[in-house]
Scaffold this motif. Structure first.
Motif, PDB file in Angstrom:
ATOM      1  N   ILE A 168       0.880  -1.170   0.000  1.00 33.66           N
ATOM      2  CA  ILE A 168       0.000   0.000   0.000  1.00 33.66           C
ATOM      3  C   ILE A 168       0.916   1.217   0.000  1.00 33.66           C
ATOM      4  O   ILE A 168       1.783   1.362   0.872  1.00 33.66           O
ATOM      5  N   THR A 169       0.748   2.086  -0.994  1.00 33.81           N
ATOM      6  CA  THR A 169       1.631   3.247  -1.110  1.00 33.81           C
ATOM      7  C   THR A 169       0.823   4.538  -1.207  1.00 33.81           C
ATOM      8  O   THR A 169      -0.380   4.526  -1.495  1.00 33.81           O
ATOM      9  N   GLU A 170       1.506   5.648  -0.966  1.00 31.61           N
ATOM     10  CA  GLU A 170       0.932   6.956  -1.223  1.00 31.61           C
ATOM     11  C   GLU A 170       0.965   7.223  -2.728  1.00 31.61           C
ATOM     12  O   GLU A 170       1.567   6.457  -3.499  1.00 31.61           O
ATOM     13  N   VAL A 171       0.334   8.301  -3.167  1.00 33.31           N
ATOM     14  CA  VAL A 171       0.293   8.638  -4.587  1.00 33.31           C
ATOM     15  C   VAL A 171       1.699   8.823  -5.150  1.00 33.31           C
ATOM     16  O   VAL A 171       1.995   8.458  -6.294  1.00 33.31           O
ATOM     17  N   ASN A 172       2.616   9.355  -4.327  1.00 33.65           N
ATOM     18  CA  ASN A 172       3.985   9.605  -4.808  1.00 33.65           C
ATOM     19  C   ASN A 172       4.882   8.370  -4.735  1.00 33.65           C
ATOM     20  O   ASN A 172       6.070   8.439  -5.040  1.00 33.65           O
ATOM     21  N   ASN A 174       5.592   6.518  -1.944  1.00 32.24           N
ATOM     22  CA  ASN A 174       6.115   6.176  -0.617  1.00 32.24           C
ATOM     23  C   ASN A 174       5.283   5.058  -0.008  1.00 32.24           C
ATOM     24  O   ASN A 174       4.046   5.064  -0.100  1.00 32.24           O
ATOM     25  N   PHE A 175       5.971   4.115   0.618  1.00 32.38           N
ATOM     26  CA  PHE A 175       5.275   2.966   1.181  1.00 32.38           C
ATOM     27  C   PHE A 175       4.509   3.349   2.453  1.00 32.38           C
ATOM     28  O   PHE A 175       5.018   4.062   3.311  1.00 32.38           O
ATOM     29  N   ILE A 176       3.310   2.836   2.538  1.00 33.48           N
ATOM     30  CA  ILE A 176       2.517   2.944   3.771  1.00 33.48           C
ATOM     31  C   ILE A 176       2.599   1.634   4.538  1.00 33.48           C
ATOM     32  O   ILE A 176       2.837   1.616   5.737  1.00 33.48           O
ATOM     33  N   GLN A 194       9.838   2.432   5.575  1.00 34.11           N
ATOM     34  CA  GLN A 194       9.533   3.805   5.966  1.00 34.11           C
ATOM     35  C   GLN A 194      10.395   4.811   5.197  1.00 34.11           C
ATOM     36  O   GLN A 194      10.015   5.972   5.047  1.00 34.11           O
ATOM     37  N   HIS A 195      11.552   4.337   4.727  1.00 33.20           N
ATOM     38  CA  HIS A 195      12.499   5.220   4.043  1.00 33.20           C
ATOM     39  C   HIS A 195      12.616   4.893   2.555  1.00 33.20           C
ATOM     40  O   HIS A 195      13.494   5.406   1.881  1.00 33.20           O
ATOM     41  N   LEU A 196      11.737   4.030   2.060  1.00 36.66           N
ATOM     42  CA  LEU A 196      11.804   3.614   0.663  1.00 36.66           C
ATOM     43  C   LEU A 196      10.613   4.127  -0.126  1.00 36.66           C
ATOM     44  O   LEU A 196       9.526   4.358   0.420  1.00 36.66           O
ATOM     45  N   ASN A 197      10.841   4.292  -1.407  1.00 41.92           N
ATOM     46  CA  ASN A 197       9.796   4.630  -2.354  1.00 41.92           C
ATOM     47  C   ASN A 197       9.627   3.447  -3.297  1.00 41.92           C
ATOM     48  O   ASN A 197      10.567   2.671  -3.510  1.00 41.92           O
ATOM     49  N   PHE A 198       8.448   3.314  -3.872  1.00 41.52           N
ATOM     50  CA  PHE A 198       8.208   2.194  -4.776  1.00 41.52           C
ATOM     51  C   PHE A 198       9.212   2.184  -5.924  1.00 41.52           C
ATOM     52  O   PHE A 198       9.614   1.110  -6.408  1.00 41.52           O
ATOM     53  N   LEU A 199       9.682   3.356  -6.345  1.00 40.12           N
ATOM     54  CA  LEU A 199      10.659   3.431  -7.432  1.00 40.12           C
ATOM     55  C   LEU A 199      12.009   2.850  -7.014  1.00 40.12           C
ATOM     56  O   LEU A 199      12.782   2.392  -7.864  1.00 40.12           O
TER      57      LEU A 199
END
Length: 207
Positions: A168-172, A174-176, A194-199
């Protein structure tokens, strides 16, 4: 002169009659307001004898007026709610404050449970207490809350036990939250997300 005294008595009697008529009109207006207000209303003595109920309450709980007025509150309230309310009333009488938004379950004549929010104003007159109570039916709201909780529990079970990775991620990006399977696949610790982005976990060729 006698005729002047007669006129004064007549005028006094006329004024009293007008005042009585006005008081009766006001009493009738208040009674109509009490009986037709779109909130359940209940009047109690300090020892929880029912003094008055409005039509909304009678319709909601399927009682006749004579079945409640003059009878103890236990006619209407479940035993556990009587205990809760008695404690709340005792505290309110000591502090001289109103009772606000207590939740109770009341049993109707058909044995159906109805959830209400109960608010009470305590009125003291010559050392005697009268309780003016307003009840709001929250049965449907409670049912929606329970349905939502069940839905969330089902989703949580699927999310945690799914054999595929789910995030589950935010629009940008970022992992939730991630499920255990995805954590196992990627090899990260749950706190790492907490410090990772899906990219960050996506191959450049897949972007």
């Amino acid at each position: 002169p006698k005729h002047q005294l007669h006129d004064k008595l007549y005028l006094f009697d006329y004024q009293c009659t007008c005042q009585n008529q006005l008081m009766n009109q006001q009493k009738t207006a208040l009674h109509n307001l009490f009986d037709h207000i779109p909130v359940m209303m209940l009047q109690l003595t300090s020892n929880l004898i029912i003094m008055g109920v409005n039509q909304r309450l009678l319709d909601t709980f399927d009682f006749q007026r004579g079945e409640l007025v003059g009878h103890p509150l236990s006619t209407l309230l479940a035993p556990i709610s009587i205990q809760q309310l008695t404690t709340a009333i005792a505290d309110a009488q000591l502090s001289k404050k109103s009772i606000r938004e207590l939740e109770f379950t009341i049993e109707s004549q058909s044995r159906e449970s109805i959830d209400v929010i109960w608010t009470t104003q305590i009125v003291e007159d010559g050392g005697q207490f009268t309780l003016n109570c307003a009840l709001v039916d929250i049965t449907r709201r409670k049912k929606r809350e329970q349905d939502l909780e069940i839905s969330e529990q089902r989703f949580r079970a699927v999310f945690n036990q799914a054999p595929i990775g789910i995030a589950i991620t935010e629009v940008n990006g970022n992992f939730i939250e991630v499920n255990p399977t995805l954590t196992t696949i990627l090899g990260y610790q749950p706190s790492d997300y907490q410090h990772l982005n899906f990219l960050d976990i996506t191959d450049a060729d897949d972007m």
